[in-house]
Design a protein around this motif. Structure first.
Motif, PDB file in Angstrom:
ATOM      1  N   ARG A 104       0.809  -1.218   0.000  1.00  0.00           N
ATOM      2  CA  ARG A 104       0.000   0.000   0.000  1.00  0.00           C
ATOM      3  C   ARG A 104       0.843   1.268   0.000  1.00  0.00           C
ATOM      4  N   HIS A 105       1.903   1.272   0.790  1.00  0.00           N
ATOM      5  CA  HIS A 105       2.665   2.510   0.981  1.00  0.00           C
ATOM      6  C   HIS A 105       3.995   2.550   0.231  1.00  0.00           C
ATOM      7  N   ARG A 106       4.510   1.392  -0.169  1.00  0.00           N
ATOM      8  CA  ARG A 106       5.791   1.362  -0.882  1.00  0.00           C
ATOM      9  C   ARG A 106       5.651   0.902  -2.318  1.00  0.00           C
ATOM     10  N   GLY A 107       4.459   0.495  -2.713  1.00  0.00           N
ATOM     11  CA  GLY A 107       4.236   0.100  -4.101  1.00  0.00           C
ATOM     12  C   GLY A 107       4.916  -1.192  -4.490  1.00  0.00           C
ATOM     13  N   CYS A 108       5.235  -2.062  -3.516  1.00  0.00           N
ATOM     14  CA  CYS A 108       5.937  -3.313  -3.801  1.00  0.00           C
ATOM     15  C   CYS A 108       4.998  -4.325  -4.455  1.00  0.00           C
ATOM     16  N   THR A 109       5.534  -5.087  -5.386  1.00  0.00           N
ATOM     17  CA  THR A 109       4.785  -6.189  -5.966  1.00  0.00           C
ATOM     18  C   THR A 109       4.733  -7.338  -4.967  1.00  0.00           C
ATOM     19  N   GLU A 110       3.908  -8.324  -5.262  1.00  0.00           N
ATOM     20  CA  GLU A 110       3.796  -9.488  -4.381  1.00  0.00           C
ATOM     21  C   GLU A 110       5.133 -10.206  -4.264  1.00  0.00           C
ATOM     22  N   ARG A 111       5.830 -10.326  -5.375  1.00  0.00           N
ATOM     23  CA  ARG A 111       7.118 -11.030  -5.352  1.00  0.00           C
ATOM     24  C   ARG A 111       8.134 -10.278  -4.496  1.00  0.00           C
ATOM     25  N   ARG A 112       8.220  -8.957  -4.676  1.00  0.00           N
ATOM     26  CA  ARG A 112       9.166  -8.166  -3.896  1.00  0.00           C
ATOM     27  C   ARG A 112       8.791  -8.186  -2.417  1.00  0.00           C
ATOM     28  N   SER A 113       7.499  -8.172  -2.123  1.00  0.00           N
ATOM     29  CA  SER A 113       7.065  -8.246  -0.726  1.00  0.00           C
ATOM     30  C   SER A 113       7.487  -9.563  -0.095  1.00  0.00           C
ATOM     31  N   LEU A 114       7.376 -10.651  -0.852  1.00  0.00           N
ATOM     32  CA  LEU A 114       7.756 -11.961  -0.316  1.00  0.00           C
ATOM     33  C   LEU A 114       9.262 -12.042  -0.071  1.00  0.00           C
ATOM     34  N   VAL A 115      10.050 -11.357  -0.900  1.00  0.00           N
ATOM     35  CA  VAL A 115      11.493 -11.320  -0.660  1.00  0.00           C
ATOM     36  C   VAL A 115      11.787 -10.675   0.687  1.00  0.00           C
ATOM     37  N   HIS A 116      11.115  -9.559   0.969  1.00  0.00           N
ATOM     38  CA  HIS A 116      11.304  -8.881   2.259  1.00  0.00           C
ATOM     39  C   HIS A 116      10.807  -9.753   3.410  1.00  0.00           C
ATOM     40  N   ILE A 117       9.659 -10.386   3.226  1.00  0.00           N
ATOM     41  CA  ILE A 117       9.101 -11.242   4.283  1.00  0.00           C
ATOM     42  C   ILE A 117      10.056 -12.387   4.590  1.00  0.00           C
ATOM     43  N   HIS A 118      10.604 -12.999   3.543  1.00  0.00           N
ATOM     44  CA  HIS A 118      11.519 -14.135   3.726  1.00  0.00           C
ATOM     45  C   HIS A 118      12.764 -13.699   4.494  1.00  0.00           C
ATOM     46  N   ALA A 119      13.294 -12.530   4.157  1.00  0.00           N
ATOM     47  CA  ALA A 119      14.500 -12.042   4.836  1.00  0.00           C
ATOM     48  C   ALA A 119      14.211 -11.733   6.307  1.00  0.00           C
ATOM     49  N   ILE A 120      13.081 -11.094   6.591  1.00  0.00           N
ATOM     50  CA  ILE A 120      12.753 -10.749   7.969  1.00  0.00           C
ATOM     51  C   ILE A 120      12.472 -12.001   8.792  1.00  0.00           C
ATOM     52  N   ASN A 121      11.887 -13.028   8.162  1.00  0.00           N
ATOM     53  CA  ASN A 121      11.670 -14.294   8.853  1.00  0.00           C
ATOM     54  C   ASN A 121      12.983 -14.865   9.377  1.00  0.00           C
TER      55      ASN A 121
END
Length: 332
Positions: free
Chosen positions: A52-69
Motif C-alpha cells: 500500500r505505501h511502498r508500491g511493492c509487488t507481491e514477489r518483492r514483498s515476499l522477498v522482504h518477508i523471507h529475509a525478515i523471517n
C-alpha cells in the motif's frame, strides 16, 4: 561439472514443487509446511504496508518477508527493545555466514521493516540509520550480453510448429525486443495486451504499469501462441506450462529456464549469464553500440535513475577510445 549438477538439482526442485502444488490443488494431499506469515503472524500487516505505501509487488514483498523471517529469531519479537547495537550485531553475524548479495537483501528488508515499525509507533525512527550499508560497486563490472547475431539464433531455435515452440518464441521476442524482465513476462495477463493500439502494459518492480509499443514480430509471435499454442485454462495469465498440469508461470525462474534451453539449442555457449536478464542486457548493449543515447536506453529499460543506466556506457568501446588519454611515458 559442479555448476551443471547444481543447475540440474535446481531444475528438479522446481519441477517437484510444481508437482506438489498440483497434488494439493486436486486434493490428493494437504499443504503441511507453514507459510512465512504463519511462522510470524505479525508480518501480514508488514506485507500489506509494503504493497500500500511502498508500491511493492507481491514477489518483492515476499522477498522482504523471507529475509525478515530469518532475522526475527535473532532480533526477538519485541520491537521496543531493538537498538543500534542489536541491529549491528545481528547483521555482522549474518555477514560471516552469508554471501554479500544476500546480506544486501537482508539490509534492504530490515530497513523497510524498521520503517514499518516506526510508522506504527513500535520502534524509534532513528533505528533505520543503524542498519549498515554493504558496499556495492555497481560500475565495477561489464554488463553480460550476446551480440545481435546470437540473439537472432536464439529466436530461430524455437520451433513454431509445436505449442512449446510458439510459447518460447513469443517469450524470447518480448525479452529481446522490449528488454523486459523475467517477472514482466511471467506476470503478463491477456488484458495487458492492447491489440488495437499495438501496446503492452507491464508493471516492472512496482504496481504502476507503463505501456510499451509492441513490435510487429513480437506481436505476431504472441498472437500465434495465444491462438494456436496456449492451453485453454481459467487463468488470464498469458504464458502457461506446455505440459500437464497446465498452470501459469508463477515466477521469473520459468522464463529463465526457457531462455537457457533456447541458448543451448542455438549453440550459444559464450554467455556467462544464461537467464532472462541476458536478453535484457543484450538489448540495451546492442542498442547503445548502434548509436542510441543512454537516455534512450534508460527509457527502454524503465530505469528511474540515470545512474542505473550508466553501467552500459562502458560497452561503447568506440566512443571510449575517442576520449582515452595516452599513458604518461608510454608509446606514442
Amino acid at each position: 561439472m559442479f555448476l551443471h549438477n547444481a543447475r540440474r538439482g535446481y531444475d528438479y526442485q522446481i519441477k517437484l514443487r510444481v508437482f506438489l502444488r498440483f497434488l494439493v490443488s486436486i486434493g490428493v494431499m494437504r499443504r503441511s509446511e507453514p507459510s512465512g506469515d504463519e511462522e510470524h503472524g505479525g508480518l501480514r500487516p508488514f506485507r500489506d504496508w509494503l504493497r500500500r505505501h511502498r508500491g511493492c509487488t507481491e514477489r518483492r514483498s515476499l522477498v522482504h518477508i523471507h529475509a525478515i523471517n530469518k532475522l526475527l529469531p535473532q532480533m526477538g519479537d519485541d520491537p521496543s527493545r531493538y537498538d543500534a547495537a542489536l541491529i549491528n550485531r545481528v547483521m555482522l553475524q549474518n555477514l560471516e555466514s552469508t554471501s554479500r548479495a544476500s546480506v544486501q537483501i537482508m539490509c534492504g528488508a530490515l530497513r523497510m521493516y524498521l520503517r514499518f515499525l516506526a510508522a506504527t509507533g513500535a520502534c524509534a525512527p532513528g533505528l533505520v540509520g543503524a542498519v549498515p550499508r554493504i558496499p556495492r560497486w555497481r560500475l565495477a563490472t561489464l554488463p553480460r550480453y550476446i551480440l545481435n547475431d546470437d540473439v537472432e539464433r536464439v529466436i530461430a531455435s524455437c520451433d513454431p510448429i509445436t505449442p512449446r515452440g510458439l510459447r518460447d518464441r513469443a517469450i524470447i521476442l518480448l525479452l529481446a525486443r522490449l528488454a523486459l524482465r523475467g517477472g514482466d513476462v511471467a506476470n503478463l495477463h491477456l488484458e495487458d495486451i492492447d491489440w488495437d493500439n499495438g501496446l503492452i502494459r507491464v508493471a516492472g518492480k512496482t504496481r504502476y504499469a507503463v505501456a510499451l509499443p509492441l513490435p510487429q514480430d513480437a506481436g505476431d509471435a504472441l498472437l500465434a501462441y495465444i491462438e494456436h499454442g496456449r492451453p485453454i485454462v481459467a487463468s488470464s495469465k498469458v504464458f502457461i506450462r506446455s505440459i500437464a498440469p497446465f498452470v501459469p508461470f508463477s515466477t521469473s525462474g520459468a522464463v529463465s529456464i526457457v531462455v537457457r534451453d533456447a541458448l543451448t539449442r542455438a549453440g550459444v555457449d559464450n554467455a556467462n549469464l544464461r537467464g532472462a536478464y541476458l536478453l535484457r542486457h543484450s538489448a540495451a548493449t546492442n542498442m547503445l553500440r548502434s548509436g542510441a543515447t543512454l537516455d534512450a536506453v534508460g527509457a527502454l529499460l524503465r530505469h528511474r535513475s540515470p545512474e542505473t543506466t550508466a553501467i552500459y556506457a562502458k560497452v561503447d568501446t568506440t566512443l571510449l577510445a575517442q576520449v582515452t588519454q595516452p599513458w604518461i611515458g608510454g608509446a606514442a
